[in-house]
Design a protein around this motif. Structure first.
Motif, PDB file in Angstrom:
ATOM      1  N   ILE A   1       0.730  -1.243  -0.046  1.00 41.19           N
ATOM      2  CA  ILE A   1       0.020  -0.048  -0.101  1.00 41.19           C
ATOM      3  C   ILE A   1       0.821   1.392   0.056  1.00 41.19           C
ATOM      4  CG2 ILE A   1      -1.951  -1.003   1.067  1.00 41.19           C
ATOM      5  CD1 ILE A   1      -1.047   0.218   3.670  1.00 41.19           C
ATOM      6  N   THR A   2       2.234   1.036  -0.068  1.00 45.07           N
ATOM      7  CA  THR A   2       3.012   2.226  -0.135  1.00 45.07           C
ATOM      8  C   THR A   2       4.253   2.540  -1.430  1.00 45.07           C
ATOM      9  OG1 THR A   2       3.074   1.818   2.322  1.00 45.07           O
ATOM     10  CG2 THR A   2       4.879   3.201   1.345  1.00 45.07           C
ATOM     11  N   GLY A   3       3.956   3.799  -1.737  1.00 44.30           N
ATOM     12  CA  GLY A   3       4.816   3.992  -2.783  1.00 44.30           C
ATOM     13  C   GLY A   3       5.989   4.789  -2.175  1.00 44.30           C
ATOM     14  N   TYR A   4       7.496   4.233  -2.405  1.00 45.42           N
ATOM     15  CA  TYR A   4       8.525   4.588  -1.490  1.00 45.42           C
ATOM     16  C   TYR A   4       9.484   5.164  -2.442  1.00 45.42           C
ATOM     17  CZ  TYR A   4      12.650   4.298   1.074  1.00 45.42           C
ATOM     18  OH  TYR A   4      14.030   4.427   1.711  1.00 45.42           O
ATOM     19  N   LEU A   5      10.150   6.418  -2.173  1.00 47.61           N
ATOM     20  CA  LEU A   5      11.362   6.879  -2.881  1.00 47.61           C
ATOM     21  C   LEU A   5      12.277   7.191  -1.724  1.00 47.61           C
ATOM     22  CD1 LEU A   5      12.423   8.014  -5.494  1.00 47.61           C
ATOM     23  CD2 LEU A   5      11.663  10.293  -4.747  1.00 47.61           C
ATOM     24  N   PRO A   6      13.448   6.456  -1.969  1.00 51.24           N
ATOM     25  CA  PRO A   6      14.603   6.525  -0.809  1.00 51.24           C
ATOM     26  C   PRO A   6      15.334   7.800  -1.223  1.00 51.24           C
ATOM     27  CG  PRO A   6      14.895   4.793  -2.328  1.00 51.24           C
ATOM     28  CD  PRO A   6      13.679   5.130  -2.725  1.00 51.24           C
ATOM     29  N   GLY A   7      16.147   8.156  -0.057  1.00 49.15           N
ATOM     30  CA  GLY A   7      16.817   9.463  -0.542  1.00 49.15           C
ATOM     31  C   GLY A   7      18.080   9.098  -1.147  1.00 49.15           C
ATOM     32  N   GLU A   8      18.687   7.877  -0.906  1.00 43.32           N
ATOM     33  CA  GLU A   8      19.874   7.318  -1.935  1.00 43.32           C
ATOM     34  C   GLU A   8      19.381   6.484  -2.799  1.00 43.32           C
ATOM     35  OE1 GLU A   8      23.114   6.472   0.748  1.00 43.32           O
ATOM     36  OE2 GLU A   8      23.058   8.412   1.706  1.00 43.32           O
ATOM     37  N   LEU A   9      19.527   6.405  -3.939  1.00 36.87           N
ATOM     38  CA  LEU A   9      18.965   5.510  -5.015  1.00 36.87           C
ATOM     39  C   LEU A   9      19.763   4.651  -5.314  1.00 36.87           C
ATOM     40  CD1 LEU A   9      16.851   8.403  -7.393  1.00 36.87           C
ATOM     41  CD2 LEU A   9      15.662   6.314  -5.704  1.00 36.87           C
ATOM     42  N   HIS A  10      19.522   3.443  -5.361  1.00 38.66           N
ATOM     43  CA  HIS A  10      20.474   2.261  -5.614  1.00 38.66           C
ATOM     44  C   HIS A  10      19.808   1.262  -6.827  1.00 38.66           C
ATOM     45  CE1 HIS A  10      23.489   3.422  -2.677  1.00 38.66           C
ATOM     46  NE2 HIS A  10      22.609   3.563  -1.698  1.00 38.66           N
ATOM     47  N   PHE A  11      20.124   1.294  -7.993  1.00 36.07           N
ATOM     48  CA  PHE A  11      19.734   0.511  -9.160  1.00 36.07           C
ATOM     49  C   PHE A  11      20.664  -0.472  -9.569  1.00 36.07           C
ATOM     50  CE2 PHE A  11      17.885   5.092  -9.662  1.00 36.07           C
ATOM     51  CZ  PHE A  11      16.392   4.752  -9.563  1.00 36.07           C
ATOM     52  N   MET A  12      19.644  -1.211 -10.441  1.00 33.57           N
ATOM     53  CA  MET A  12      20.737  -2.310 -10.961  1.00 33.57           C
ATOM     54  C   MET A  12      21.250  -1.673 -12.298  1.00 33.57           C
ATOM     55  SD  MET A  12      18.369  -5.669 -10.197  1.00 33.57           S
ATOM     56  CE  MET A  12      16.824  -4.523  -9.894  1.00 33.57           C
ATOM     57  N   GLU A  13      22.469  -1.413 -12.484  1.00 38.41           N
ATOM     58  CA  GLU A  13      23.071  -0.289 -13.182  1.00 38.41           C
ATOM     59  C   GLU A  13      23.094  -0.852 -14.531  1.00 38.41           C
ATOM     60  OE1 GLU A  13      24.335   2.964 -12.769  1.00 38.41           O
ATOM     61  OE2 GLU A  13      23.359   2.792 -10.861  1.00 38.41           O
ATOM     62  N   GLN A  14      23.132  -2.082 -14.756  1.00 38.71           N
ATOM     63  CA  GLN A  14      23.096  -2.937 -15.931  1.00 38.71           C
ATOM     64  C   GLN A  14      21.625  -2.891 -16.828  1.00 38.71           C
ATOM     65  OE1 GLN A  14      23.121  -4.305 -13.290  1.00 38.71           O
ATOM     66  NE2 GLN A  14      22.384  -6.488 -13.185  1.00 38.71           N
ATOM     67  N   PHE A  15      20.742  -2.596 -16.093  1.00 36.16           N
ATOM     68  CA  PHE A  15      19.363  -2.516 -16.506  1.00 36.16           C
ATOM     69  C   PHE A  15      19.004  -1.350 -17.421  1.00 36.16           C
ATOM     70  CE2 PHE A  15      16.523  -5.626 -13.639  1.00 36.16           C
ATOM     71  CZ  PHE A  15      17.181  -6.481 -14.007  1.00 36.16           C
ATOM     72  N   THR A  16      18.107  -1.081 -18.341  1.00 37.56           N
ATOM     73  CA  THR A  16      17.933  -0.023 -18.772  1.00 37.56           C
ATOM     74  C   THR A  16      16.640   0.347 -17.896  1.00 37.56           C
ATOM     75  OG1 THR A  16      15.864  -1.037 -20.104  1.00 37.56           O
ATOM     76  CG2 THR A  16      18.118  -0.776 -21.159  1.00 37.56           C
ATOM     77  N   GLY A  17      16.215   1.648 -18.144  1.00 38.08           N
ATOM     78  CA  GLY A  17      14.976   2.286 -17.153  1.00 38.08           C
ATOM     79  C   GLY A  17      13.912   1.609 -17.451  1.00 38.08           C
ATOM     80  N   GLN A  18      13.470   1.036 -18.526  1.00 39.60           N
ATOM     81  CA  GLN A  18      12.367   0.403 -19.033  1.00 39.60           C
ATOM     82  C   GLN A  18      12.496  -0.973 -18.162  1.00 39.60           C
ATOM     83  OE1 GLN A  18       9.307   1.625 -20.505  1.00 39.60           O
ATOM     84  NE2 GLN A  18       8.781  -0.033 -19.365  1.00 39.60           N
ATOM     85  N   GLU A  19      13.772  -1.578 -18.299  1.00 37.96           N
ATOM     86  CA  GLU A  19      13.612  -3.024 -17.808  1.00 37.96           C
ATOM     87  C   GLU A  19      13.561  -2.827 -16.194  1.00 37.96           C
ATOM     88  OE1 GLU A  19      16.885  -4.957 -20.981  1.00 37.96           O
ATOM     89  OE2 GLU A  19      17.565  -3.964 -19.058  1.00 37.96           O
ATOM     90  N   PHE A  20      14.037  -1.779 -15.677  1.00 36.57           N
ATOM     91  CA  PHE A  20      13.775  -1.567 -14.152  1.00 36.57           C
ATOM     92  C   PHE A  20      12.260  -1.487 -13.695  1.00 36.57           C
ATOM     93  CE2 PHE A  20      13.363   1.336 -10.616  1.00 36.57           C
ATOM     94  CZ  PHE A  20      13.778   0.705  -9.455  1.00 36.57           C
ATOM     95  N   LEU A  21      11.825  -0.762 -14.694  1.00 35.63           N
ATOM     96  CA  LEU A  21       9.946  -0.488 -14.348  1.00 35.63           C
ATOM     97  C   LEU A  21       9.517  -1.625 -14.554  1.00 35.63           C
ATOM     98  CD1 LEU A  21      10.083   3.179 -16.072  1.00 35.63           C
ATOM     99  CD2 LEU A  21       9.869   2.687 -13.538  1.00 35.63           C
ATOM    100  N   ASP A  22       9.902  -2.409 -15.534  1.00 36.68           N
ATOM    101  CA  ASP A  22       8.963  -3.716 -15.795  1.00 36.68           C
ATOM    102  C   ASP A  22       9.137  -4.661 -14.437  1.00 36.68           C
ATOM    103  OD1 ASP A  22       8.467  -2.745 -18.278  1.00 36.68           O
ATOM    104  OD2 ASP A  22       9.860  -3.784 -19.442  1.00 36.68           O
ATOM    105  N   LEU A  23      10.220  -4.746 -13.874  1.00 36.69           N
ATOM    106  CA  LEU A  23      10.674  -5.363 -12.838  1.00 36.69           C
ATOM    107  C   LEU A  23       9.880  -5.081 -11.708  1.00 36.69           C
ATOM    108  CD1 LEU A  23      12.150  -7.673 -11.314  1.00 36.69           C
ATOM    109  CD2 LEU A  23      13.765  -5.881 -10.572  1.00 36.69           C
TER     110      LEU A  23
END
Length: 323
Positions: free
Chosen positions: A99-121
């Motif tokens: 029930i929560t949408g969360y945005l952290p202060g320090e973002l850590h992504f899987m850098e090898q993904f494209t933005g779309q692949e991350f959103l799809d995940l």
């Protein structure tokens, strides 16, 4: 299906019925977390109602991120409690993510993904309903982000946009955002504010920390001021600005009126011979008595910026003279 799974489904799909049971959607009571070397938070208590936003202001190290991590169930409090829609933020932390949408202060992504692949995940983790995909497209358009690029090649601002989209596209009833517009240019900050205002129209419950005073002022009804892990106060933004220093621009009709104004005891800043800025702190009785005795051509109240009101309140509390 477990009791908590049933509870979460009643929250998500039977929102009106649940609101009657839980009018205070986000509730913190005497929340305390201590570290050995790093300052935590102490005895925090506040509530955020449906359709409203509370902003948390304070310097680095004041306890803003610790508060958010406790709300997200990433840490167990030493004392006190925090709940969102009746779910305990620590005990029910798995259900809370639904029930929560969360945005952290320090973002850590899987850098090898494209933005779309991350959103799809992220989509796939939440069942990928069509509403998520549509909102994702709308957010990508609003924030002007091309999701085809690999994350490792994105700038800080682009990564921030990606994090915002991931938090908002789920259409969660509760948003918890830590420094949400950090790294955005002024135009995108304005767009972000517009997005949050749209979320509020849909009765979202929003808790956010920020260093951008204008962002808090535009999006939140109330502001919490935190220092050294302790909440100085929760204030209605409008009342906070009214309580502190206010300015008034005035133009009087003649030199006789100007002299009466100079002798009134008010704090004046001359603009020219017949124009002044008046600064008033606290009660305004002397101002109105003076105005009744002079001829006024023009009189306008100046707007007090939230940043100025906050800094005045913050430093007066350090001196111990704030009530």
């Amino acid at each position: 299906m477990t009791h908590h799974e049933l509870t979460v489904k009643s929250i998500v799909y039977g929102r009106k019925r649940f609101l009657k049971r839980w009018p205070a959607l986000l509730e913190v009571s005497e929340l305390t977390k201590s570290y050995h070397e790093v300052r935590g938070v102490k005895n925090l208590s506040f509530q955020v109602e449906s359709g409203t936003a509370l902003g948390l202001l304070g310097p680095n190290g004041a306890g803003k991120t610790t508060t958010i991590r406790l709300l997200m169930g990433f840490m167990k409090p030493d004392l006190g409690s925090a709940s969102i829609w009746g779910l305990d933020c620590w005990r029910d932390r798995a259900e809370l993510k639904e029930i929560t949408g969360y945005l952290p202060g320090e973002l850590h992504f899987m850098e090898q993904f494209t933005g779309q692949e991350f959103l799809d995940l992220i989509e796939g983790m939440h069942g990928a309903p069509q509403t998520i995909r549509k909102k994702q497209r709308d957010l990508l358009r609003a924030l002007e982000l091309d999701p085809k690029q690999r994350i490792r090649k994105m700038s800080k601002g682009m990564k921030q946009k990606l994090g915002i989209i991931a938090a908002l596209m789920l259409d969660a009833p509760v948003l918890i955002l830590d420094e949400p517009s950090s790294g955005l240019d002024p135009l995108m900050q304005k767009t972000f504010i517009e997005l949050i205002l749209e979320e509020k129209k849909r009765e979202k419950t929003i808790f956010m920390s920020s260093h951008h005073f204008a962002e808090i002022e535009r999006t939140c009804e109330r502001v919490g001021m935190i220092r050294d892990g302790e909440l100085l106060a929760i204030q209605d933004i409008t009342l906070l600005k009214q309580k502190e220093r206010q300015t008034f621009d005035i133009e009087v009709s003649g030199e006789e009126d100007a002299e009466l104004l100079r002798q009134s005891g008010l704090t004046l800043y001359p603009l020219d011979q017949l124009k002044f800025t008046i600064q008033v702190t606290g009660e305004q009785e002397l101002l109105w008595k003076t105005l009744a005795q002079i001829r006024v051509r023009r009189f306008q109240q100046g707007s007090l910026e939230l940043e100025e009101a906050f800094m005045h309140y913050y430093h007066s509390s350090l001196r111990g003279d704030n009530t």
